[in-house]
Design a protein around this motif. Structure first.
Motif, PDB file in Angstrom:
ATOM      1  N   GLU A   1     -23.937  -5.180  -4.666  1.00 40.75           N
ATOM      2  CA  GLU A   1     -24.071  -3.942  -3.906  1.00 40.75           C
ATOM      3  C   GLU A   1     -23.213  -4.013  -2.643  1.00 40.75           C
ATOM      4  O   GLU A   1     -23.279  -4.984  -1.897  1.00 40.75           O
ATOM      5  CB  GLU A   1     -25.540  -3.692  -3.539  1.00 40.75           C
ATOM      6  N   LEU A   2     -22.425  -2.984  -2.434  1.00 42.39           N
ATOM      7  CA  LEU A   2     -21.534  -2.933  -1.272  1.00 42.39           C
ATOM      8  C   LEU A   2     -22.320  -2.859   0.034  1.00 42.39           C
ATOM      9  O   LEU A   2     -22.025  -3.572   0.998  1.00 42.39           O
ATOM     10  CB  LEU A   2     -20.598  -1.722  -1.390  1.00 42.39           C
ATOM     11  N   GLU A   3     -23.344  -1.993   0.061  1.00 42.15           N
ATOM     12  CA  GLU A   3     -24.069  -1.702   1.298  1.00 42.15           C
ATOM     13  C   GLU A   3     -25.287  -2.618   1.469  1.00 42.15           C
ATOM     14  O   GLU A   3     -26.172  -2.660   0.619  1.00 42.15           O
ATOM     15  CB  GLU A   3     -24.543  -0.244   1.300  1.00 42.15           C
TER      16      GLU A   3
ATOM     17  N   LEU B   1     -15.554  -6.517  -6.356  1.00 48.80           N
ATOM     18  CA  LEU B   1     -14.444  -7.250  -6.980  1.00 48.80           C
ATOM     19  C   LEU B   1     -14.360  -8.684  -6.449  1.00 48.80           C
ATOM     20  O   LEU B   1     -14.087  -9.620  -7.207  1.00 48.80           O
ATOM     21  CB  LEU B   1     -13.120  -6.519  -6.754  1.00 48.80           C
ATOM     22  N   GLN B   2     -14.610  -8.858  -5.163  1.00 51.33           N
ATOM     23  CA  GLN B   2     -14.608 -10.212  -4.591  1.00 51.33           C
ATOM     24  C   GLN B   2     -15.778 -11.028  -5.126  1.00 51.33           C
ATOM     25  O   GLN B   2     -15.622 -12.216  -5.454  1.00 51.33           O
ATOM     26  CB  GLN B   2     -14.671 -10.127  -3.060  1.00 51.33           C
ATOM     27  N   SER B   3     -16.933 -10.379  -5.233  1.00 50.79           N
ATOM     28  CA  SER B   3     -18.107 -11.075  -5.772  1.00 50.79           C
ATOM     29  C   SER B   3     -17.892 -11.471  -7.230  1.00 50.79           C
ATOM     30  O   SER B   3     -18.262 -12.575  -7.656  1.00 50.79           O
ATOM     31  CB  SER B   3     -19.342 -10.175  -5.664  1.00 50.79           C
TER      32      SER B   3
ATOM     33  N   GLU C   1     -14.991 -12.036  -8.708  1.00 53.52           N
ATOM     34  CA  GLU C   1     -14.014 -13.132  -8.744  1.00 53.52           C
ATOM     35  C   GLU C   1     -14.698 -14.466  -8.470  1.00 53.52           C
ATOM     36  O   GLU C   1     -14.412 -15.472  -9.135  1.00 53.52           O
ATOM     37  CB  GLU C   1     -12.916 -12.871  -7.705  1.00 53.52           C
ATOM     38  N   LYS C   2     -15.631 -14.475  -7.523  1.00 51.84           N
ATOM     39  CA  LYS C   2     -16.366 -15.712  -7.213  1.00 51.84           C
ATOM     40  C   LYS C   2     -17.236 -16.124  -8.393  1.00 51.84           C
ATOM     41  O   LYS C   2     -17.329 -17.325  -8.717  1.00 51.84           O
ATOM     42  CB  LYS C   2     -17.222 -15.519  -5.961  1.00 51.84           C
ATOM     43  N   LEU C   3     -17.890 -15.167  -9.027  1.00 45.08           N
ATOM     44  CA  LEU C   3     -18.719 -15.488 -10.194  1.00 45.08           C
ATOM     45  C   LEU C   3     -17.885 -16.110 -11.309  1.00 45.08           C
ATOM     46  O   LEU C   3     -18.316 -17.050 -11.979  1.00 45.08           O
ATOM     47  CB  LEU C   3     -19.430 -14.226 -10.698  1.00 45.08           C
ATOM     48  N   VAL C   4     -16.672 -15.574 -11.501  1.00 47.31           N
ATOM     49  CA  VAL C   4     -15.763 -16.136 -12.509  1.00 47.31           C
ATOM     50  C   VAL C   4     -15.378 -17.565 -12.123  1.00 47.31           C
ATOM     51  O   VAL C   4     -15.421 -18.483 -12.958  1.00 47.31           O
ATOM     52  CB  VAL C   4     -14.501 -15.254 -12.661  1.00 47.31           C
ATOM     53  N   ASN C   5     -15.021 -17.756 -10.864  1.00 49.84           N
ATOM     54  CA  ASN C   5     -14.622 -19.092 -10.393  1.00 49.84           C
ATOM     55  C   ASN C   5     -15.756 -20.099 -10.477  1.00 49.84           C
ATOM     56  O   ASN C   5     -15.534 -21.298 -10.650  1.00 49.84           O
ATOM     57  CB  ASN C   5     -14.111 -19.018  -8.949  1.00 49.84           C
TER      58      ASN C   5
END
Length: 212
Positions: free
Chosen positions: A84-86, A114-116, A118-122
């Protein structure tokens, strides 16, 4: 489309006081009234129950309405991760999930999704069920990440794909994201890693199964 949805909701959904409280809390907090329809929520619950999914990723929490529907599908054995953004939306969603007994089974990650993702993928995370209901500009990006994070046979559900009917009905008032949804629907329909179908319930749900 509204008449059909009203009919479906009236016949197949009983009064749900908990979900009504969530709707009220969203309004009271000045948040947009854009939760999934009652029937869309029930379908999410049924799809998780039918598929046996236990590790769910939600993109877009708002006030927790869809989160409750997702959690009801896996009961006491599953886990929901919600992006969630907010921050204030995530706090309300957490509160509402706690009221329904799922507080210990849900975790919220705030900030740009999108940043979250990417972290989940990493971090080599994997999920067996996904629900996309966030900013339409990034639907294709979200889909891309969901496929990366998916176990074989996972389900990816995308909301608002009919854009108020405007993707198919030229007489319907177009939304800002009508063309985005048309393109997204084509992408999903022709994606080599997905088997998909659009279900005209609520504002349209696309159900995609990740091929093994």
């Amino acid at each position: 489309m509204k008449q059909i949805n009203s009919y479906i909701d009236s016949v197949f959904n009983n009064q749900d006081d908990l979900l009504e409280e969530v709707i009220s809390s969203i309004k009271e907090n000045g948040m947009p009234s854009i939760s999934v329809s009652p029937s869309s929520g029930k379908l999410l619950t049924m799809l998780i129950s039918i598929s046996g999914a236990k590790n769910v990723l939600e993109i877009g929490a708002l006030g927790g309405y869809s989160g409750i529907c997702l959690a009801r599908g896996f009961g006491k054995e599953g886990k929901l991760t919600s992006l969630e953004l907010e921050e204030r939306y995530a706090k309300l969603a957490q509160s509402n999930l706690s009221k329904t007994g799922f507080g210990d089974q849900v975790s919220y990650i705030t900030g740009a999704a999108l940043q979250s993702l990417e972290k989940l993928v990493n971090d080599n995370k994997r999920f067996d069920f996904f629900f996309i209901d966030a900013d339409k500009d990034n639907y294709e990006n979200y889909l891309h990440y969901c496929i990366k994070l998916a176990e074989s046979g996972s389900l990816i559900i995308s909301d608002n794909v009919l854009a108020g009917g405007s993707v198919a009905d030229q007489s319907a008032k177009p939304k800002q994201y009508t063309e985005l949804m048309k393109k997204f629907n084509e992408t999903v329909a022709n994606h080599p890693q997905l088997e998909s179908l659009l279900i005209p319930i609520g504002d349209g749900l696309t159900i995609s199964k990740v091929k093994k």
